[in-house]
Design a protein around this motif. Structure first.
Motif, mmCIF file in Angstrom:
data_model
loop_
_atom_site.group_PDB
_atom_site.id
_atom_site.type_symbol
_atom_site.label_atom_id
_atom_site.label_comp_id
_atom_site.label_asym_id
_atom_site.label_seq_id
_atom_site.Cartn_x
_atom_site.Cartn_y
_atom_site.Cartn_z
ATOM 1 N N TYR A 39 5.941 29.757 70.338
ATOM 2 C CA TYR A 39 6.876 28.649 70.533
ATOM 3 C C TYR A 39 8.217 29.006 69.892
ATOM 4 O O TYR A 39 8.299 29.175 68.671
ATOM 5 C CB TYR A 39 6.342 27.364 69.903
ATOM 6 N N LEU A 40 9.256 29.120 70.709
ATOM 7 C CA LEU A 40 10.598 29.351 70.186
ATOM 8 C C LEU A 40 11.139 28.015 69.690
ATOM 9 O O LEU A 40 11.265 27.055 70.452
ATOM 10 C CB LEU A 40 11.498 29.920 71.275
ATOM 11 N N LEU A 41 11.467 27.936 68.412
ATOM 12 C CA LEU A 41 11.853 26.672 67.803
ATOM 13 C C LEU A 41 13.349 26.524 67.581
ATOM 14 O O LEU A 41 13.889 25.416 67.678
ATOM 15 C CB LEU A 41 11.130 26.510 66.454
ATOM 16 N N ASP A 42 14.037 27.619 67.263
ATOM 17 C CA ASP A 42 15.454 27.479 66.909
ATOM 18 C C ASP A 42 16.120 28.845 66.896
ATOM 19 O O ASP A 42 15.488 29.857 66.564
ATOM 20 C CB ASP A 42 15.581 26.831 65.525
ATOM 21 N N THR A 43 17.411 28.854 67.252
ATOM 22 C CA THR A 43 18.249 30.045 67.119
ATOM 23 C C THR A 43 19.610 29.615 66.602
ATOM 24 O O THR A 43 20.211 28.693 67.155
ATOM 25 C CB THR A 43 18.439 30.759 68.473
ATOM 26 N N GLU A 44 20.081 30.253 65.551
ATOM 27 C CA GLU A 44 21.408 29.945 65.009
ATOM 28 C C GLU A 44 22.147 31.241 64.735
ATOM 29 O O GLU A 44 21.585 32.181 64.162
ATOM 30 C CB GLU A 44 21.299 29.129 63.724
ATOM 31 N N SER A 45 23.427 31.276 65.159
ATOM 32 C CA SER A 45 24.274 32.446 64.928
ATOM 33 C C SER A 45 25.506 32.035 64.146
ATOM 34 O O SER A 45 26.026 30.931 64.326
ATOM 35 C CB SER A 45 24.688 33.073 66.260
ATOM 36 N N ASP A 46 25.977 32.935 63.292
ATOM 37 C CA ASP A 46 27.173 32.687 62.498
ATOM 38 C C ASP A 46 28.108 33.888 62.640
ATOM 39 O O ASP A 46 27.732 35.010 62.312
ATOM 40 C CB ASP A 46 26.805 32.470 61.030
ATOM 41 N N GLU A 47 29.316 33.640 63.140
ATOM 42 C CA GLU A 47 30.260 34.734 63.383
ATOM 43 C C GLU A 47 30.776 35.347 62.085
ATOM 44 O O GLU A 47 30.968 36.557 61.995
ATOM 45 C CB GLU A 47 31.433 34.235 64.235
ATOM 46 N N ASP A 48 31.036 34.506 61.077
ATOM 47 C CA ASP A 48 31.544 35.037 59.811
ATOM 48 C C ASP A 48 30.494 35.898 59.110
ATOM 49 O O ASP A 48 30.805 36.965 58.589
ATOM 50 C CB ASP A 48 31.985 33.891 58.894
ATOM 51 N N HIS A 49 29.258 35.423 59.101
ATOM 52 C CA HIS A 49 28.173 36.221 58.523
ATOM 53 C C HIS A 49 27.800 37.378 59.448
ATOM 54 O O HIS A 49 27.212 38.353 59.006
ATOM 55 C CB HIS A 49 26.944 35.344 58.298
ATOM 56 N N ASN A 50 28.134 37.234 60.742
ATOM 57 C CA ASN A 50 27.736 38.191 61.781
ATOM 58 C C ASN A 50 26.229 38.395 61.738
ATOM 59 O O ASN A 50 25.729 39.522 61.613
ATOM 60 C CB ASN A 50 28.469 39.526 61.642
ATOM 61 N N ARG A 51 25.536 37.279 61.909
ATOM 62 C CA ARG A 51 24.094 37.247 61.678
ATOM 63 C C ARG A 51 23.481 36.135 62.518
ATOM 64 O O ARG A 51 24.106 35.091 62.728
ATOM 65 C CB ARG A 51 23.849 36.983 60.193
ATOM 66 N N SER A 52 22.275 36.348 62.983
ATOM 67 C CA SER A 52 21.538 35.315 63.712
ATOM 68 C C SER A 52 20.155 35.149 63.119
ATOM 69 O O SER A 52 19.518 36.133 62.715
ATOM 70 C CB SER A 52 21.414 35.676 65.208
ATOM 71 N N VAL A 271 20.817 26.019 57.606
ATOM 72 C CA VAL A 271 20.677 27.016 58.664
ATOM 73 C C VAL A 271 19.212 27.097 59.068
ATOM 74 O O VAL A 271 18.346 27.323 58.226
ATOM 75 C CB VAL A 271 21.173 28.396 58.193
ATOM 76 N N GLY A 272 18.951 26.892 60.344
ATOM 77 C CA GLY A 272 17.569 26.937 60.805
ATOM 78 C C GLY A 272 16.849 25.624 60.537
ATOM 79 O O GLY A 272 17.471 24.569 60.355
ATOM 80 N N LEU A 273 15.535 25.696 60.501
ATOM 81 C CA LEU A 273 14.714 24.498 60.351
ATOM 82 C C LEU A 273 14.452 24.186 58.883
ATOM 83 O O LEU A 273 14.576 25.048 58.021
ATOM 84 C CB LEU A 273 13.397 24.676 61.098
ATOM 85 N N VAL A 274 14.073 22.931 58.622
ATOM 86 C CA VAL A 274 13.866 22.464 57.253
ATOM 87 C C VAL A 274 12.653 21.549 57.231
ATOM 88 O O VAL A 274 12.453 20.747 58.144
ATOM 89 C CB VAL A 274 15.123 21.725 56.737
ATOM 90 N N PRO A 275 11.796 21.662 56.224
ATOM 91 C CA PRO A 275 10.661 20.749 56.124
ATOM 92 C C PRO A 275 11.129 19.301 55.955
ATOM 93 O O PRO A 275 12.097 19.022 55.232
ATOM 94 C CB PRO A 275 9.917 21.235 54.866
ATOM 95 N N GLU A 276 10.453 18.381 56.607
ATOM 96 C CA GLU A 276 10.816 16.963 56.550
ATOM 97 C C GLU A 276 10.854 16.439 55.112
ATOM 98 O O GLU A 276 11.759 15.698 54.722
ATOM 99 C CB GLU A 276 9.809 16.148 57.367
ATOM 100 N N ASP A 277 9.880 16.848 54.312
ATOM 101 C CA ASP A 277 9.806 16.343 52.939
ATOM 102 C C ASP A 277 11.025 16.734 52.114
ATOM 103 O O ASP A 277 11.410 16.025 51.184
ATOM 104 C CB ASP A 277 8.530 16.841 52.241
ATOM 105 N N ALA A 278 11.656 17.863 52.445
ATOM 106 C CA ALA A 278 12.844 18.293 51.697
ATOM 107 C C ALA A 278 13.988 17.310 51.894
ATOM 108 O O ALA A 278 14.751 17.023 50.954
ATOM 109 C CB ALA A 278 13.264 19.686 52.141
ATOM 110 N N LEU A 279 14.131 16.770 53.110
ATOM 111 C CA LEU A 279 15.177 15.790 53.368
ATOM 112 C C LEU A 279 14.818 14.427 52.790
ATOM 113 O O LEU A 279 15.692 13.684 52.316
ATOM 114 C CB LEU A 279 15.439 15.689 54.867
ATOM 115 N N LEU A 280 13.543 14.103 52.813
ATOM 116 C CA LEU A 280 13.113 12.837 52.208
ATOM 117 C C LEU A 280 13.350 12.854 50.702
ATOM 118 O O LEU A 280 13.713 11.826 50.109
ATOM 119 C CB LEU A 280 11.639 12.581 52.511
ATOM 120 N N ASP A 281 13.173 14.016 50.070
ATOM 121 C CA ASP A 281 13.482 14.130 48.638
ATOM 122 C C ASP A 281 14.934 13.735 48.378
ATOM 123 O O ASP A 281 15.245 13.038 47.403
ATOM 124 C CB ASP A 281 13.254 15.569 48.154
#
Length: 310
Positions: A39-52, A271-281
């Protein structure tokens, strides 16, 4: 009555040293997504970091196959001799972490990381280091140690320091693809705070006071980065154990250090995905929720309870 067997689920979050050529990132993502059962969940690219950063999940064997295909495509398409960006890197496929999600432990995934590393070295000719829970020495647990000196300084490090010799493959940097780091870790949060200043030294000073290695917060890796396109700087962080050092604690320390330098915070990002509990904290901290508050009051959680498995 037979008990249902818990389905094993593994996440993989490879970081590729390309964030400016969409066609290359697309080819890597398509190679990963082409494996059935992943399952492809997420893709993020950053030009300044030149990284995906690509996030996908699935059963162990399928994830290992998808990770290998993504690395193979990166080796074909990325030449680090012509790569520049704000993020440290030693490889075209810089780091490939395996993360246990369900039905599997950190220790269970170590042999899987070893198999993936060995295959990358043998079939692609790219030297591979193991890190995190799969590391073969205490110093190699830390990704920043293995990245020290970047791609440009890696061959000298291999030649002079036994701790910097790869676990698989020759002690020789691949001419264009460098080396790859494969490992096993807990869920990690990549969290960046953008500062309202173009002064890189200020960003570096704040990062130095925030990161664990300089006496800052435990479980926090941090560096100051210049964002050329935005004309500003950033404190780029990895929170390697959000249950012990939550997002809000890292943000508050960055904010306090920024105030000390007379600098405002412009924004922050995950950047990318985050566990739900981290945001609830974070919500509980900033809203100062207490008393009778329970996470069972969250509508979607209660619905999941009453509906049961679907």
């Amino acid at each position: 009555m037979e008990q249902a067997v818990e389905r094993v689920l593994v996440e993989c979050v490879p970081n590729f040293s390309e964030g400016r050529r969409p066609q290359v990132v697309r080819a890597i993502v398509e190679a990963i997504a082409g494996v059935s059962g992943v399952y492809l969940l997420d893709t993020e690219s950053d030009e300044d970091h030149n990284r995906s950063v690509v996030t996908f999940a699935g059963p162990v064997e399928e994830v290992l196959e998808a990770a290998f295909r993504g690395v193979r495509e990166a080796v074909r398409q990325i030449d680090l001799r012509h790569h520049q960006g704000g993020h440290p890197r030693i490889g075209a496929a810089d780091v490939v972490p395996l993360v246990p999600i369900r039905g599997v432990t950190l220790r269970d995934l170590v042999p899987a990381a070893q198999r993936l590393g060995r295959r990358i070295a043998e079939e692609l000719g790219v030297p591979v280091f193991l890190y995190g829970e799969a590391a073969t020495s205490p110093r190699r647990r830390d990704l920043s140690f293995l990245r020290r000196g970047n791609f440009e300084g890696l061959q000298e490090a291999m030649d002079t320091d036994p701790e910097r010799r790869p676990d698989f493959g020759p002690a020789a940097v691949h001419p264009s693809a460098g080396a790859t780091v494969v490992g096993v870790r807990k869920p990690l949060i990549a969290y960046n705070v953008e500062l309202a200043t173009a002064d890189l030294e200020v960003a570096r000073a704040i990062a130095r006071n925030v990161r664990e290695s300089s006496g800052g917060l435990v479980n926090v890796r941090a560096m100051g980065v210049r964002l050329e396109k935005r004309g500003t700087t950033q404190v780029s962080m990895n929170l390697v154990d959000y249950e012990k050092t939550p997002i809000y604690r890292a943000f508050e320390l960055v904010a306090a250090e920024a105030r000390r330098h007379g600098v405002a915070i412009r924004s922050s990002e995950i950047v990318g995905l985050v566990p739900e509990d981290a945001l609830l904290d974070c919500a509980e901290y900033y809203l100062q929720l207490g008393g009778t508050w329970s996470r069972r009051q969250i509508l979607e959680r209660r619905l999941n309870e009453v509906e049961g498995p679907r």
